[in-house]
Design a protein around this motif. Structure first.
Motif, PDB file in Angstrom:
ATOM      1  N   GLY A  50       0.808  -1.217   0.000  1.00 46.54           N
ATOM      2  CA  GLY A  50       0.000   0.000   0.000  1.00 46.54           C
ATOM      3  C   GLY A  50       0.840   1.266   0.000  1.00 46.54           C
ATOM      4  O   GLY A  50       0.326   2.358  -0.223  1.00 46.54           O
ATOM      5  N   ARG A  51       2.146   1.116   0.245  1.00 51.49           N
ATOM      6  CA  ARG A  51       3.023   2.287   0.121  1.00 51.49           C
ATOM      7  C   ARG A  51       3.126   2.746  -1.327  1.00 51.49           C
ATOM      8  O   ARG A  51       3.334   3.914  -1.615  1.00 51.49           O
ATOM      9  N   GLU A  52       3.002   1.793  -2.268  1.00 45.69           N
ATOM     10  CA  GLU A  52       3.204   2.115  -3.698  1.00 45.69           C
ATOM     11  C   GLU A  52       1.948   1.996  -4.534  1.00 45.69           C
ATOM     12  O   GLU A  52       1.866   2.577  -5.614  1.00 45.69           O
ATOM     13  N   VAL A  53       0.982   1.217  -4.093  1.00 49.53           N
ATOM     14  CA  VAL A  53      -0.165   0.875  -4.939  1.00 49.53           C
ATOM     15  C   VAL A  53      -1.459   1.164  -4.188  1.00 49.53           C
ATOM     16  O   VAL A  53      -1.563   0.842  -3.003  1.00 49.53           O
ATOM     17  N   ASP A  54      -2.444   1.770  -4.879  1.00 54.35           N
ATOM     18  CA  ASP A  54      -3.800   1.830  -4.325  1.00 54.35           C
ATOM     19  C   ASP A  54      -4.468   0.507  -4.681  1.00 54.35           C
ATOM     20  O   ASP A  54      -4.874   0.277  -5.824  1.00 54.35           O
ATOM     21  N   LYS A  55      -4.562  -0.383  -3.721  1.00 56.34           N
ATOM     22  CA  LYS A  55      -5.007  -1.745  -4.018  1.00 56.34           C
ATOM     23  C   LYS A  55      -6.476  -1.805  -4.414  1.00 56.34           C
ATOM     24  O   LYS A  55      -6.883  -2.710  -5.150  1.00 56.34           O
ATOM     25  N   PHE A  56      -7.274  -0.879  -3.920  1.00 53.47           N
ATOM     26  CA  PHE A  56      -8.684  -0.877  -4.329  1.00 53.47           C
ATOM     27  C   PHE A  56      -8.780  -0.670  -5.842  1.00 53.47           C
ATOM     28  O   PHE A  56      -9.490  -1.398  -6.538  1.00 53.47           O
ATOM     29  N   THR A  57      -8.033   0.294  -6.346  1.00 54.57           N
ATOM     30  CA  THR A  57      -8.057   0.563  -7.786  1.00 54.57           C
ATOM     31  C   THR A  57      -7.384  -0.566  -8.562  1.00 54.57           C
ATOM     32  O   THR A  57      -7.925  -1.083  -9.546  1.00 54.57           O
ATOM     33  N   ALA A  58      -6.204  -0.968  -8.102  1.00 52.75           N
ATOM     34  CA  ALA A  58      -5.403  -1.947  -8.849  1.00 52.75           C
ATOM     35  C   ALA A  58      -6.128  -3.287  -8.987  1.00 52.75           C
ATOM     36  O   ALA A  58      -6.001  -3.964 -10.012  1.00 52.75           O
ATOM     37  N   PHE A  59      -6.894  -3.670  -7.970  1.00 51.67           N
ATOM     38  CA  PHE A  59      -7.502  -5.003  -7.988  1.00 51.67           C
ATOM     39  C   PHE A  59      -9.033  -4.964  -8.096  1.00 51.67           C
ATOM     40  O   PHE A  59      -9.696  -5.998  -7.952  1.00 51.67           O
ATOM     41  N   GLY A  60      -9.580  -3.777  -8.379  1.00 52.68           N
ATOM     42  CA  GLY A  60     -11.026  -3.684  -8.604  1.00 52.68           C
ATOM     43  C   GLY A  60     -11.840  -4.043  -7.372  1.00 52.68           C
ATOM     44  O   GLY A  60     -12.836  -4.774  -7.456  1.00 52.68           O
ATOM     45  N   LEU A  61     -11.416  -3.540  -6.225  1.00 53.98           N
ATOM     46  CA  LEU A  61     -12.150  -3.780  -4.972  1.00 53.98           C
ATOM     47  C   LEU A  61     -12.852  -2.478  -4.553  1.00 53.98           C
ATOM     48  O   LEU A  61     -12.393  -1.388  -4.882  1.00 53.98           O
ATOM     49  N   THR A  62     -13.950  -2.628  -3.814  1.00 53.89           N
ATOM     50  CA  THR A  62     -14.793  -1.479  -3.501  1.00 53.89           C
ATOM     51  C   THR A  62     -14.744  -1.142  -2.012  1.00 53.89           C
ATOM     52  O   THR A  62     -15.191  -1.945  -1.184  1.00 53.89           O
ATOM     53  N   PRO A  63     -14.202   0.024  -1.659  1.00 52.92           N
ATOM     54  CA  PRO A  63     -14.203   0.408  -0.240  1.00 52.92           C
ATOM     55  C   PRO A  63     -15.586   0.879   0.204  1.00 52.92           C
ATOM     56  O   PRO A  63     -16.302   1.533  -0.550  1.00 52.92           O
ATOM     57  N   ALA A  71     -10.794   2.861   9.006  1.00 50.22           N
ATOM     58  CA  ALA A  71     -10.418   1.966   7.903  1.00 50.22           C
ATOM     59  C   ALA A  71     -11.687   1.471   7.198  1.00 50.22           C
ATOM     60  O   ALA A  71     -12.738   1.344   7.823  1.00 50.22           O
ATOM     61  N   PRO A  72     -11.595   1.194   5.901  1.00 49.41           N
ATOM     62  CA  PRO A  72     -12.792   0.787   5.162  1.00 49.41           C
ATOM     63  C   PRO A  72     -13.038  -0.723   5.168  1.00 49.41           C
ATOM     64  O   PRO A  72     -12.111  -1.519   5.311  1.00 49.41           O
ATOM     65  N   LEU A  73     -14.296  -1.101   4.991  1.00 54.13           N
ATOM     66  CA  LEU A  73     -14.648  -2.472   4.638  1.00 54.13           C
ATOM     67  C   LEU A  73     -14.340  -2.679   3.164  1.00 54.13           C
ATOM     68  O   LEU A  73     -14.251  -1.730   2.394  1.00 54.13           O
ATOM     69  N   ILE A  74     -14.216  -3.954   2.757  1.00 53.78           N
ATOM     70  CA  ILE A  74     -14.141  -4.299   1.330  1.00 53.78           C
ATOM     71  C   ILE A  74     -15.474  -4.937   0.960  1.00 53.78           C
ATOM     72  O   ILE A  74     -15.837  -6.001   1.487  1.00 53.78           O
ATOM     73  N   ASP A  75     -16.189  -4.287   0.070  1.00 54.93           N
ATOM     74  CA  ASP A  75     -17.557  -4.710  -0.254  1.00 54.93           C
ATOM     75  C   ASP A  75     -17.623  -6.133  -0.783  1.00 54.93           C
ATOM     76  O   ASP A  75     -18.587  -6.855  -0.534  1.00 54.93           O
ATOM     77  N   GLU A  76     -16.607  -6.570  -1.528  1.00 55.40           N
ATOM     78  CA  GLU A  76     -16.626  -7.897  -2.149  1.00 55.40           C
ATOM     79  C   GLU A  76     -16.399  -9.041  -1.153  1.00 55.40           C
ATOM     80  O   GLU A  76     -16.595 -10.209  -1.504  1.00 55.40           O
ATOM     81  N   CYS A  77     -15.968  -8.697   0.061  1.00 53.90           N
ATOM     82  CA  CYS A  77     -15.650  -9.762   1.017  1.00 53.90           C
ATOM     83  C   CYS A  77     -16.900 -10.314   1.685  1.00 53.90           C
ATOM     84  O   CYS A  77     -17.909  -9.621   1.851  1.00 53.90           O
ATOM     85  N   TYR A  78     -16.812 -11.559   2.097  1.00 53.32           N
ATOM     86  CA  TYR A  78     -17.930 -12.241   2.739  1.00 53.32           C
ATOM     87  C   TYR A  78     -18.257 -11.638   4.103  1.00 53.32           C
ATOM     88  O   TYR A  78     -19.422 -11.498   4.476  1.00 53.32           O
ATOM     89  N   ALA A  79     -17.217 -11.314   4.864  1.00 52.48           N
ATOM     90  CA  ALA A  79     -17.409 -10.790   6.219  1.00 52.48           C
ATOM     91  C   ALA A  79     -16.333  -9.756   6.510  1.00 52.48           C
ATOM     92  O   ALA A  79     -15.261  -9.760   5.891  1.00 52.48           O
ATOM     93  N   SER A  80     -16.641  -8.856   7.432  1.00 51.44           N
ATOM     94  CA  SER A  80     -15.683  -7.814   7.809  1.00 51.44           C
ATOM     95  C   SER A  80     -15.795  -7.560   9.306  1.00 51.44           C
ATOM     96  O   SER A  80     -16.897  -7.452   9.840  1.00 51.44           O
ATOM     97  N   LEU A  81     -14.637  -7.441   9.948  1.00 48.82           N
ATOM     98  CA  LEU A  81     -14.588  -7.213  11.391  1.00 48.82           C
ATOM     99  C   LEU A  81     -13.927  -5.864  11.651  1.00 48.82           C
ATOM    100  O   LEU A  81     -12.735  -5.691  11.359  1.00 48.82           O
ATOM    101  N   GLU A  82     -14.696  -4.925  12.180  1.00 47.81           N
ATOM    102  CA  GLU A  82     -14.112  -3.640  12.566  1.00 47.81           C
ATOM    103  C   GLU A  82     -13.424  -3.823  13.917  1.00 47.81           C
ATOM    104  O   GLU A  82     -14.036  -4.318  14.858  1.00 47.81           O
TER     105      GLU A  82
END
Lengths: 138, 138
Positions: A50-63, A71-82
């Motif tokens: 994450g120092r070099e790459v915006d992983k949401f953009t690079a891998f098509g993930l939705t914050p 910190a954000p959830l990842i919409d595509e994931c099955y579960a998220s723990l804050e």
């Protein structure tokens, strides 16, 4: 899993990882739990920083905004723990954070999520069938 | 898994369990890893206490002498990790032991062990298929 009440999770991060720095600085994170459909993106995220790459953009993930942490959830994931850091005494020596889960999200429409479990070096075990036995265990 | 070199494993035990007392007193244990064929015996062991029951006799399990610790291996298990307590600073508060694996045993004839993973209340996820993706991750 460290405890149920309050819900505590233990998590090891390498001190070379960007996640390590931002978790230590912010005291907060989201643990997003992917299924096998996302395996290639998981490996992509694991092999970049994450120092070099915006992983949401690079891998098509939705914050998605979390409820109780920055910190954000990842919409595509099955579960998220804050999570918030509950104990950092083992961070310096082992990179081991004890996290308190302050909010948990799950997709209730997915009865049998095929979660993936890293065995090392890009090998993942996919969750198989579930059996239920009579038990007094929690 | 806490670290690779040296191999460290974290393990939570309830302070109500007999295992907790003997691990704290002896500083040693063996983590025996069962497969689904042993699931009923696993639940039986989880629902009884070594204070009252000899579990080897009660559940038809076979103790085998370990190489480097006094606790026994279980012959029927797929893998066994001989461990010594490496750090007990989190034991009082969380029941969390950091163990150093000093010797590891595995049955090399079983290529696809169907290990079981407790989801709570007697439900177990059986290890499913393994996928391998190109990765730089350890």
């Amino acid at each position: 899993m460290i405890d149920f009440e309050p819900p505590l999770v233990g998590c090891v991060l390498s001190n070379r990882d960007y996640s390590f720095d931002i978790l230590r600085e912010s005291g907060e994170c989201v643990i997003n739990i992917p299924t096998v459909e996302l395996a290639e993106k998981v490996v992509g995220c694991g092999n970049t920083s994450g120092r070099e790459v915006d992983k949401f953009t690079a891998f098509g993930l939705t914050p998605v905004a979390a409820a109780l942490v920055r910190a954000p959830l990842i919409d595509e994931c099955y579960a998220s723990l804050e999570c918030k850091v509950a104990d950092d005494r083992m961070v310096e020596q082992y990179g081991f954070f004890i996290l308190r889960v302050v909010k948990a999200w799950v997709d209730p429409q997915r009865a049998h999520p095929r979660t993936i479990h890293h065995l090392g070096k890009g090998a993942f075990m996919i969750a198989g069938e579930t059996i239920r036995l009579p038990s007094k265990m929690k």
